[in-house]
Write a protein that holds these residues in place. Structure first.
Motif, PDB file in Angstrom:
ATOM      1  N   PHE A  80      -2.148   4.422  -7.041  1.00 33.26           N
ATOM      2  CA  PHE A  80      -2.817   3.153  -6.867  1.00 33.26           C
ATOM      3  C   PHE A  80      -4.029   2.750  -7.766  1.00 33.26           C
ATOM      4  O   PHE A  80      -4.229   1.601  -7.793  1.00 33.26           O
ATOM      5  CB  PHE A  80      -2.892   2.963  -5.365  1.00 33.26           C
ATOM      6  CG  PHE A  80      -1.759   2.996  -4.549  1.00 33.26           C
ATOM      7  CD1 PHE A  80      -1.040   1.932  -4.114  1.00 33.26           C
ATOM      8  CD2 PHE A  80      -1.283   4.359  -4.203  1.00 33.26           C
ATOM      9  CE1 PHE A  80       0.158   2.053  -3.478  1.00 33.26           C
ATOM     10  CE2 PHE A  80      -0.018   4.292  -3.532  1.00 33.26           C
ATOM     11  CZ  PHE A  80       0.708   3.168  -2.945  1.00 33.26           C
ATOM     12  N   HIS A  81      -4.792   3.975  -8.049  1.00 31.00           N
ATOM     13  CA  HIS A  81      -5.822   3.714  -8.879  1.00 31.00           C
ATOM     14  C   HIS A  81      -5.823   4.000 -10.354  1.00 31.00           C
ATOM     15  O   HIS A  81      -6.700   3.617 -11.125  1.00 31.00           O
ATOM     16  CB  HIS A  81      -6.900   4.492  -8.141  1.00 31.00           C
ATOM     17  CG  HIS A  81      -7.463   4.094  -6.906  1.00 31.00           C
ATOM     18  ND1 HIS A  81      -7.754   5.165  -6.034  1.00 31.00           N
ATOM     19  CD2 HIS A  81      -7.358   3.130  -6.240  1.00 31.00           C
ATOM     20  CE1 HIS A  81      -8.024   4.483  -4.669  1.00 31.00           C
ATOM     21  NE2 HIS A  81      -7.588   3.246  -4.955  1.00 31.00           N
ATOM     22  N   ALA A  82      -4.836   4.500 -10.742  1.00 31.06           N
ATOM     23  CA  ALA A  82      -4.561   5.062 -12.189  1.00 31.06           C
ATOM     24  C   ALA A  82      -4.173   3.714 -12.982  1.00 31.06           C
ATOM     25  O   ALA A  82      -3.561   2.683 -12.551  1.00 31.06           O
ATOM     26  CB  ALA A  82      -3.412   6.207 -12.316  1.00 31.06           C
ATOM     27  N   SER A  83      -4.819   3.839 -14.440  1.00 31.27           N
ATOM     28  CA  SER A  83      -4.496   2.846 -15.369  1.00 31.27           C
ATOM     29  C   SER A  83      -3.922   3.119 -16.479  1.00 31.27           C
ATOM     30  O   SER A  83      -4.023   4.721 -16.775  1.00 31.27           O
ATOM     31  CB  SER A  83      -5.814   2.087 -15.742  1.00 31.27           C
ATOM     32  OG  SER A  83      -6.640   2.990 -15.939  1.00 31.27           O
ATOM     33  N   ASN A 132      -3.694   9.484  -8.438  1.00 31.95           N
ATOM     34  CA  ASN A 132      -3.471   8.363  -7.417  1.00 31.95           C
ATOM     35  C   ASN A 132      -2.843   7.083  -8.207  1.00 31.95           C
ATOM     36  O   ASN A 132      -3.609   6.468  -9.006  1.00 31.95           O
ATOM     37  CB  ASN A 132      -4.558   8.198  -6.830  1.00 31.95           C
ATOM     38  CG  ASN A 132      -4.602   7.023  -5.613  1.00 31.95           C
ATOM     39  OD1 ASN A 132      -3.824   6.168  -5.781  1.00 31.95           O
ATOM     40  ND2 ASN A 132      -5.399   7.131  -4.740  1.00 31.95           N
ATOM     41  N   GLU A 159       2.274   5.640   2.802  1.00 30.96           N
ATOM     42  CA  GLU A 159       0.896   5.221   2.484  1.00 30.96           C
ATOM     43  C   GLU A 159       0.360   6.517   1.638  1.00 30.96           C
ATOM     44  O   GLU A 159       0.748   7.622   2.216  1.00 30.96           O
ATOM     45  CB  GLU A 159      -0.137   4.732   3.514  1.00 30.96           C
ATOM     46  CG  GLU A 159       0.405   3.469   3.939  1.00 30.96           C
ATOM     47  CD  GLU A 159      -0.611   3.051   5.022  1.00 30.96           C
ATOM     48  OE1 GLU A 159      -1.861   3.455   5.166  1.00 30.96           O
ATOM     49  OE2 GLU A 159      -0.236   2.329   5.852  1.00 30.96           O
ATOM     50  N   TRP A 160      -0.495   6.344   0.594  1.00 31.62           N
ATOM     51  CA  TRP A 160      -0.875   7.357  -0.067  1.00 31.62           C
ATOM     52  C   TRP A 160      -1.762   8.289   0.945  1.00 31.62           C
ATOM     53  O   TRP A 160      -1.885   9.624   0.579  1.00 31.62           O
ATOM     54  CB  TRP A 160      -1.744   7.082  -1.387  1.00 31.62           C
ATOM     55  CG  TRP A 160      -2.116   7.990  -2.324  1.00 31.62           C
ATOM     56  CD1 TRP A 160      -3.139   8.501  -2.698  1.00 31.62           C
ATOM     57  CD2 TRP A 160      -0.997   8.467  -3.293  1.00 31.62           C
ATOM     58  NE1 TRP A 160      -2.899   9.748  -3.588  1.00 31.62           N
ATOM     59  CE2 TRP A 160      -1.574   9.643  -3.942  1.00 31.62           C
ATOM     60  CE3 TRP A 160       0.460   8.335  -3.441  1.00 31.62           C
ATOM     61  CZ2 TRP A 160      -0.925  10.251  -4.871  1.00 31.62           C
ATOM     62  CZ3 TRP A 160       1.040   9.021  -4.440  1.00 31.62           C
ATOM     63  CH2 TRP A 160       0.456  10.052  -5.068  1.00 31.62           C
ATOM     64  N   ASP A 161      -2.584   7.742   1.676  1.00 31.89           N
ATOM     65  CA  ASP A 161      -3.456   8.528   2.527  1.00 31.89           C
ATOM     66  C   ASP A 161      -2.767   9.367   3.748  1.00 31.89           C
ATOM     67  O   ASP A 161      -3.458  10.140   4.290  1.00 31.89           O
ATOM     68  CB  ASP A 161      -4.626   7.585   3.011  1.00 31.89           C
ATOM     69  CG  ASP A 161      -5.535   7.122   2.185  1.00 31.89           C
ATOM     70  OD1 ASP A 161      -5.373   7.810   0.899  1.00 31.89           O
ATOM     71  OD2 ASP A 161      -6.161   6.086   2.402  1.00 31.89           O
ATOM     72  N   LYS A 204       0.783  -1.149   0.051  1.00 36.30           N
ATOM     73  CA  LYS A 204       0.088  -0.037  -0.105  1.00 36.30           C
ATOM     74  C   LYS A 204       0.739   1.218  -0.022  1.00 36.30           C
ATOM     75  O   LYS A 204       0.166   2.176   0.217  1.00 36.30           O
ATOM     76  CB  LYS A 204      -0.745  -0.034   1.337  1.00 36.30           C
ATOM     77  CG  LYS A 204      -2.015  -1.245   1.373  1.00 36.30           C
ATOM     78  CD  LYS A 204      -2.384  -0.986   2.943  1.00 36.30           C
ATOM     79  CE  LYS A 204      -3.877  -1.191   2.955  1.00 36.30           C
ATOM     80  NZ  LYS A 204      -4.207  -1.163   4.266  1.00 36.30           N
ATOM     81  N   ARG A 259       4.981   4.218 -13.440  1.00 41.47           N
ATOM     82  CA  ARG A 259       4.621   3.259 -12.049  1.00 41.47           C
ATOM     83  C   ARG A 259       5.207   1.926 -12.371  1.00 41.47           C
ATOM     84  O   ARG A 259       5.445   1.267 -13.474  1.00 41.47           O
ATOM     85  CB  ARG A 259       3.211   3.058 -12.101  1.00 41.47           C
ATOM     86  CG  ARG A 259       2.854   2.135 -10.924  1.00 41.47           C
ATOM     87  CD  ARG A 259       1.331   2.173 -10.925  1.00 41.47           C
ATOM     88  NE  ARG A 259       0.891   1.458 -12.062  1.00 41.47           N
ATOM     89  CZ  ARG A 259      -0.626   1.318 -12.184  1.00 41.47           C
ATOM     90  NH1 ARG A 259      -1.462   2.030 -11.132  1.00 41.47           N
ATOM     91  NH2 ARG A 259      -1.132   0.940 -13.028  1.00 41.47           N
TER      92      ARG A 259
END
Ligand code: 8DG
Ligand code: MG
Ligand code: MG
Length: 150
Positions: free
Chosen positions: A146-149, A144, A123-125, A22, A97
């Motif tokens: 972690f969510h990017a594609s 983000n 952690e990103w948060d 994470k 990434r």
């Protein structure tokens, strides 16, 4: 780079979001630009390089880690203008990434201690503050890794 000079040009920077679980790898800068702020590993695109080659080279130079170029993904492009009192900076930022797999326990080394206080996983948060301004801009724009594609 001075705003008033004819040779001011936009520059291309390639940075890497290196993810482990994470967390993402950040280091505190030691630099006239963004001193004491937290930033991703990365640097200037050199003549003839692909984005992946640049990302892998900069990560190697700054952390000692070898990242497989085939596993580097392109996530986002940003356009950043930063005007200081005496100078202006214009960076096209290429965010890449790479993900360390669960079995990969390699740790970054602080290869350039005059440019960075050291690398750590965040952690990103719970990102450390202050972030380097181009990274802060991206976060505020909703980036983000972690969510990017790609
Ligand atoms: P180099 O001489 O090794 O090529 O570059 P460097 O000494 O590693 O330069 P850098 O300042 O780490 O990176 C070059 C520029 O990239 C930086 O001045 C602004 C831009 N940049 C962004 N976002 C980010 C980021 O998150 N991290 C880093 N390191 N640079 C970034 O636009
Ligand atoms: Mg750098
Ligand atoms: Mg560098």
């Amino acid at each position: 780079e001075n705003t008033g000079e004819e040779n001011a040009v936009p520059r291309v920077a390639v940075v890497m979001c290196l993810l482990k679980g994470k967390t993402v790898l950040l280091g505190r800068r030691r630099s006239s630009l963004g001193d004491s702020t937290f930033s991703l590993p990365g640097g200037h695109l050199e003549f003839g390089e692909s984005f992946e080659e640049c990302a892998a080279r900069e990560v190697k130079e700054e952390t000692g880690l070898d990242i497989d170029k085939e596993k580097i993904e392109l996530l986002r492009v940003t356009n950043n203008l930063f005007v200081e009192e005496l100078k202006a900076y214009h960076y096209v930022g290429i965010f890449t990434r790479a993900v360390l797999t669960d079995g990969d326990h390699r740790e970054p080394q602080n290869v350039e201690p005059n440019m960075c206080d050291g690398w750590d996983w965040y952690e990103w948060d719970r990102l450390p503050q202050p972030l380097f301004w181009p990274l802060q801009n991206a976060v505020e724009a909703g980036f983000n890794p972690f969510h990017a594609s790609p």
